[in-house]
Design a protein around this motif. Structure first.
Motif, mmCIF file in Angstrom:
data_model
loop_
_atom_site.group_PDB
_atom_site.id
_atom_site.type_symbol
_atom_site.label_atom_id
_atom_site.label_comp_id
_atom_site.label_asym_id
_atom_site.label_seq_id
_atom_site.Cartn_x
_atom_site.Cartn_y
_atom_site.Cartn_z
ATOM 1 N N ASP A 169 0.831 -1.193 0.000
ATOM 2 C CA ASP A 169 0.000 0.000 0.000
ATOM 3 C C ASP A 169 0.871 1.250 0.000
ATOM 4 O O ASP A 169 2.017 1.225 0.460
ATOM 5 C CB ASP A 169 -0.910 0.029 1.228
ATOM 6 N N VAL A 170 0.305 2.338 -0.521
ATOM 7 C CA VAL A 170 0.966 3.629 -0.551
ATOM 8 C C VAL A 170 0.065 4.627 0.142
ATOM 9 O O VAL A 170 -1.112 4.764 -0.209
ATOM 10 C CB VAL A 170 1.252 4.076 -2.005
ATOM 11 N N GLY A 171 0.603 5.320 1.116
ATOM 12 C CA GLY A 171 -0.164 6.320 1.839
ATOM 13 C C GLY A 171 0.231 7.722 1.412
ATOM 14 O O GLY A 171 1.417 8.059 1.346
ATOM 15 N N PHE A 172 -0.765 8.537 1.116
ATOM 16 C CA PHE A 172 -0.548 9.923 0.720
ATOM 17 C C PHE A 172 -1.778 10.712 1.093
ATOM 18 O O PHE A 172 -2.904 10.276 0.855
ATOM 19 C CB PHE A 172 -0.281 10.000 -0.797
ATOM 20 N N TRP A 173 -1.575 11.865 1.668
ATOM 21 C CA TRP A 173 -2.641 12.802 2.028
ATOM 22 C C TRP A 173 -3.683 12.144 2.957
ATOM 23 O O TRP A 173 -4.879 12.159 2.702
ATOM 24 C CB TRP A 173 -3.311 13.379 0.783
ATOM 25 N N ASN A 174 -3.187 11.538 4.032
ATOM 26 C CA ASN A 174 -4.005 10.875 5.054
ATOM 27 C C ASN A 174 -4.883 9.757 4.507
ATOM 28 O O ASN A 174 -5.933 9.453 5.076
ATOM 29 C CB ASN A 174 -4.868 11.883 5.817
ATOM 30 N N GLU A 175 -4.506 9.146 3.432
ATOM 31 C CA GLU A 175 -5.228 8.016 2.848
ATOM 32 C C GLU A 175 -4.224 6.941 2.440
ATOM 33 O O GLU A 175 -3.105 7.253 2.041
ATOM 34 C CB GLU A 175 -6.008 8.437 1.595
ATOM 35 N N PHE A 176 -4.647 5.702 2.556
ATOM 36 C CA PHE A 176 -3.896 4.595 1.973
ATOM 37 C C PHE A 176 -4.677 4.150 0.748
ATOM 38 O O PHE A 176 -5.761 3.602 0.850
ATOM 39 C CB PHE A 176 -3.703 3.470 2.997
ATOM 40 N N TRP A 177 -4.118 4.432 -0.408
ATOM 41 C CA TRP A 177 -4.879 4.416 -1.657
ATOM 42 C C TRP A 177 -5.205 3.020 -2.153
ATOM 43 O O TRP A 177 -6.254 2.805 -2.749
ATOM 44 C CB TRP A 177 -4.140 5.237 -2.705
ATOM 45 N N ARG A 178 -4.352 2.058 -1.951
ATOM 46 C CA ARG A 178 -4.666 0.711 -2.445
ATOM 47 C C ARG A 178 -5.788 0.086 -1.616
ATOM 48 O O ARG A 178 -6.679 -0.559 -2.161
ATOM 49 C CB ARG A 178 -3.433 -0.176 -2.416
ATOM 50 N N LEU A 179 -5.759 0.303 -0.311
ATOM 51 C CA LEU A 179 -6.838 -0.197 0.539
ATOM 52 C C LEU A 179 -8.159 0.464 0.164
ATOM 53 O O LEU A 179 -9.191 -0.197 0.076
ATOM 54 C CB LEU A 179 -6.508 0.064 2.011
ATOM 55 N N LYS A 180 -8.098 1.744 -0.105
ATOM 56 C CA LYS A 180 -9.316 2.453 -0.529
ATOM 57 C C LYS A 180 -9.813 1.922 -1.875
ATOM 58 O O LYS A 180 -11.019 1.742 -2.073
ATOM 59 C CB LYS A 180 -9.017 3.949 -0.620
ATOM 60 N N PHE A 181 -8.895 1.647 -2.804
ATOM 61 C CA PHE A 181 -9.265 1.139 -4.117
ATOM 62 C C PHE A 181 -9.859 -0.263 -4.014
ATOM 63 O O PHE A 181 -10.859 -0.575 -4.667
ATOM 64 C CB PHE A 181 -8.042 1.132 -5.041
#
Length: 191
Positions: A169-181
């Motif tokens: 996972d990659v976290g940027f701007w208080n989000e972890f984008w792969r988990l969100k995706f």
């Protein structure tokens, strides 16, 4: 254009301060004089840089605006860089959302990803690498408390060439984008 004369004002102020504050004769040729000369030189260099930046920003306002916007964006990205606590909070939130669904309605891809993350957390293999403006979450080969030879040997650890394969996972701007995706369609019957 009165602000363009900042350099003249600063040099006049520097001359007045040099006339007012002089070292006593007993400090001439000592470490104290060298120390004050060092700090005066350092202050002079930084004021020249500051004056040069102000003058250049008036000469090229678009360039100054772009640099300022870029510096602000990097600062805000570093300030909003997520940490391990944010990841664990998001993981618990997404797990709780998934648990509310019957297994027949769960998206297999989302469920498998959450199970993989939970196993990595339970086995203490989940690692976090903060790079200032973004964070990489990756799975190590061994437990963090493992003291066996393969776990502590530098030749059996994750290397630089295959490190990208371990990133989950990659976290940027208080989000972890792969988990969100992965969790965007966690419900098969979503509407």
């Amino acid at each position: 254009m009165r602000l363009l004369r900042v350099g003249d004002r600063i040099s006049a102020l520097r001359v007045r301060l040099d006339e007012k504050f002089t070292l006593p004769e007993r400090f001439k040729g000592t470490v104290v004089e060298k120390w004050t000369n060092y700090w005066k030189g350092l202050l002079r260099d930084y004021t020249e840089v500051g004056v040069g930046v102000v003058k250049e920003s008036y000469a090229k306002p678009k360039k100054a605006f772009l640099y300022g916007t870029g510096a602000l964006a990097v600062y805000l990205a570093a300030r909003n860089n997520p940490d391990e606590c944010a990841f664990m909070t998001l993981l618990r939130k997404q797990t709780n959302r998934m648990v509310t669904l019957p297994t027949e309605q769960q998206n297999r891809e989302s469920a498998d990803y959450l199970v993989m993350l939970e196993r990595a957390v339970n086995q203490k293999k989940l690692r976090l690498l903060s790079l200032g403006i973004f964070t990489l979450m990756w799975v190590d080969l061994y437990d963090e408390d493992d003291c066996t030879y393969p776990a502590i040997c530098e030749y059996t650890s994750v290397g630089f060439l295959n490190f990208h394969e371990r990133i989950i996972d990659v976290g940027f701007w208080n989000e972890f984008w792969r988990l969100k995706f992965k969790m965007r369609n966690y419900d098969i019957n979503y509407l």
